[in-house]
Design a protein around this motif. Structure first.
Motif, mmCIF file in Angstrom:
data_model
loop_
_atom_site.group_PDB
_atom_site.id
_atom_site.type_symbol
_atom_site.label_atom_id
_atom_site.label_comp_id
_atom_site.label_asym_id
_atom_site.label_seq_id
_atom_site.Cartn_x
_atom_site.Cartn_y
_atom_site.Cartn_z
ATOM 1 N N ALA A 19 9.607 73.116 -73.219
ATOM 2 C CA ALA A 19 9.729 74.480 -72.686
ATOM 3 C C ALA A 19 10.362 75.409 -73.731
ATOM 4 O O ALA A 19 9.931 76.558 -73.891
ATOM 5 C CB ALA A 19 10.548 74.474 -71.405
ATOM 6 N N ARG A 20 11.372 74.916 -74.461
ATOM 7 C CA ARG A 20 11.982 75.723 -75.532
ATOM 8 C C ARG A 20 10.970 76.005 -76.640
ATOM 9 O O ARG A 20 10.884 77.125 -77.139
ATOM 10 C CB ARG A 20 13.205 75.003 -76.098
ATOM 11 N N GLU A 21 10.203 74.983 -77.025
ATOM 12 C CA GLU A 21 9.185 75.180 -78.065
ATOM 13 C C GLU A 21 8.107 76.160 -77.602
ATOM 14 O O GLU A 21 7.660 77.004 -78.366
ATOM 15 C CB GLU A 21 8.555 73.842 -78.455
ATOM 16 N N ARG A 22 7.671 76.034 -76.367
ATOM 17 C CA ARG A 22 6.662 76.955 -75.830
ATOM 18 C C ARG A 22 7.182 78.390 -75.904
ATOM 19 O O ARG A 22 6.477 79.289 -76.357
ATOM 20 C CB ARG A 22 6.316 76.596 -74.393
ATOM 21 N N THR A 23 8.411 78.595 -75.511
ATOM 22 C CA THR A 23 9.012 79.929 -75.572
ATOM 23 C C THR A 23 9.050 80.438 -77.000
ATOM 24 O O THR A 23 8.749 81.604 -77.265
ATOM 25 C CB THR A 23 10.434 79.898 -74.964
ATOM 26 N N ARG A 24 9.401 79.568 -77.931
ATOM 27 C CA ARG A 24 9.457 79.966 -79.350
ATOM 28 C C ARG A 24 8.084 80.395 -79.845
ATOM 29 O O ARG A 24 7.944 81.434 -80.489
ATOM 30 C CB ARG A 24 9.993 78.812 -80.201
ATOM 31 N N TYR A 25 7.038 79.612 -79.556
ATOM 32 C CA TYR A 25 5.681 79.983 -79.979
ATOM 33 C C TYR A 25 5.270 81.312 -79.364
ATOM 34 O O TYR A 25 4.667 82.157 -80.025
ATOM 35 C CB TYR A 25 4.673 78.893 -79.595
ATOM 36 N N PRO A 32 0.134 82.216 -76.644
ATOM 37 C CA PRO A 32 0.352 81.627 -75.324
ATOM 38 C C PRO A 32 0.127 80.113 -75.387
ATOM 39 O O PRO A 32 -0.938 79.647 -75.761
ATOM 40 C CB PRO A 32 -0.682 82.315 -74.434
ATOM 41 N N ALA A 33 1.155 79.375 -75.076
ATOM 42 C CA ALA A 33 1.082 77.910 -75.129
ATOM 43 C C ALA A 33 1.389 77.362 -73.743
ATOM 44 O O ALA A 33 1.978 78.042 -72.909
ATOM 45 C CB ALA A 33 2.087 77.378 -76.152
ATOM 46 N N TRP A 34 0.969 76.133 -73.516
ATOM 47 C CA TRP A 34 1.265 75.491 -72.237
ATOM 48 C C TRP A 34 1.643 74.043 -72.473
ATOM 49 O O TRP A 34 1.305 73.457 -73.491
ATOM 50 C CB TRP A 34 0.106 75.607 -71.246
ATOM 51 N N ILE A 35 2.369 73.519 -71.516
ATOM 52 C CA ILE A 35 2.831 72.138 -71.586
ATOM 53 C C ILE A 35 1.841 71.260 -70.837
ATOM 54 O O ILE A 35 1.467 71.567 -69.708
ATOM 55 C CB ILE A 35 4.236 72.006 -70.959
ATOM 56 N N VAL A 36 1.421 70.169 -71.478
ATOM 57 C CA VAL A 36 0.596 69.154 -70.827
ATOM 58 C C VAL A 36 1.563 68.027 -70.472
ATOM 59 O O VAL A 36 1.910 67.200 -71.325
ATOM 60 C CB VAL A 36 -0.550 68.667 -71.737
ATOM 61 N N VAL A 37 2.018 68.036 -69.239
ATOM 62 C CA VAL A 37 3.087 67.129 -68.816
ATOM 63 C C VAL A 37 2.672 65.669 -68.960
ATOM 64 O O VAL A 37 3.433 64.850 -69.472
ATOM 65 C CB VAL A 37 3.529 67.440 -67.368
ATOM 66 N N CYS A 43 0.254 72.693 -76.070
ATOM 67 C CA CYS A 43 -1.070 73.083 -76.556
ATOM 68 C C CYS A 43 -1.247 74.595 -76.511
ATOM 69 O O CYS A 43 -0.516 75.295 -75.812
ATOM 70 C CB CYS A 43 -2.160 72.447 -75.694
ATOM 71 N N MET A 44 -2.219 75.070 -77.248
ATOM 72 C CA MET A 44 -2.633 76.464 -77.209
ATOM 73 C C MET A 44 -4.129 76.524 -77.480
ATOM 74 O O MET A 44 -4.716 75.563 -77.956
ATOM 75 C CB MET A 44 -1.885 77.306 -78.230
ATOM 76 N N ARG A 45 -4.725 77.653 -77.163
ATOM 77 C CA ARG A 45 -6.133 77.860 -77.470
ATOM 78 C C ARG A 45 -6.192 78.863 -78.619
ATOM 79 O O ARG A 45 -5.720 79.981 -78.494
ATOM 80 C CB ARG A 45 -6.893 78.385 -76.253
ATOM 81 N N ALA A 46 -6.748 78.427 -79.744
ATOM 82 C CA ALA A 46 -6.879 79.291 -80.924
ATOM 83 C C ALA A 46 -8.247 79.978 -80.889
ATOM 84 O O ALA A 46 -9.204 79.416 -80.358
ATOM 85 C CB ALA A 46 -6.757 78.454 -82.198
#
Length: 144
Positions: A19-25, A32-37, A43-46
């Motif tokens: 969650a911290r890494e997602r916020t940083r990105y 926009p990134a999301w966590i795949v639990v 992950c993100m979509r480029a």
């Protein structure tokens, strides 16, 4: 479950880290990134990506350092993130794969891909054409 053998209702540390890494990105890069639990990854979509083998990618990074960001996957393949995924007609190259809107696993753990050229805040992704031109230079130099 936290992985400690007891369930105290708190999220596990690895989920907090993601969650911290997602916020940083999202905040630093606008990605926009999301966590795949289930896979414990981020992950993100480029918009696009150019995928090549390491030997070519090393030459590209040396010839054009501004071609990044670039990820090195554990299978030896390097992924150049790009702002576009179009290939100019007649410019298909052997050993080069173009991806449009790929889902990319972002570096966040010791088991995820690694940045070779890290992304920088406020620096746009390069167009695919620039990365392909650098690949052409590397391939033509190798053939000479």
């Amino acid at each position: 479950m936290t992985g400690t053998g007891k369930d105290d209702g708190r999220a596990p540390e690895w989920l907090h880290r993601l969650a911290r890494e997602r916020t940083r990105y999202e905040e630093q890069l606008g990605w926009p990134a999301w966590i795949v639990v289930g896979q414990r990854c981020l992950c993100m979509r480029a918009p696009g990506a150019v995928v090549v083998e390491q030997d070519v990618a090393l030459g590209v990074v040396a010839a054009m350092p501004a071609c990044g960001p670039v990820l090195r996957r554990f299978d030896g393949v390097w992924v150049f993130l790009t702002s576009t995924a179009t290939v100019p007609e007649g410019h298909v190259r052997p050993g080069v794969t173009m991806l449009a809107w790929p889902v990319v696993e972002l570096p966040d753990t010791e088991y995820s891909p690694r940045w070779v050229v890290a992304p920088e805040a406020h620096r746009p992704l390069p167009p695919a054409e620039e990365v392909l031109s650098a690949i052409d230079l590397v391939l033509s130099a190798a053939a000479a």
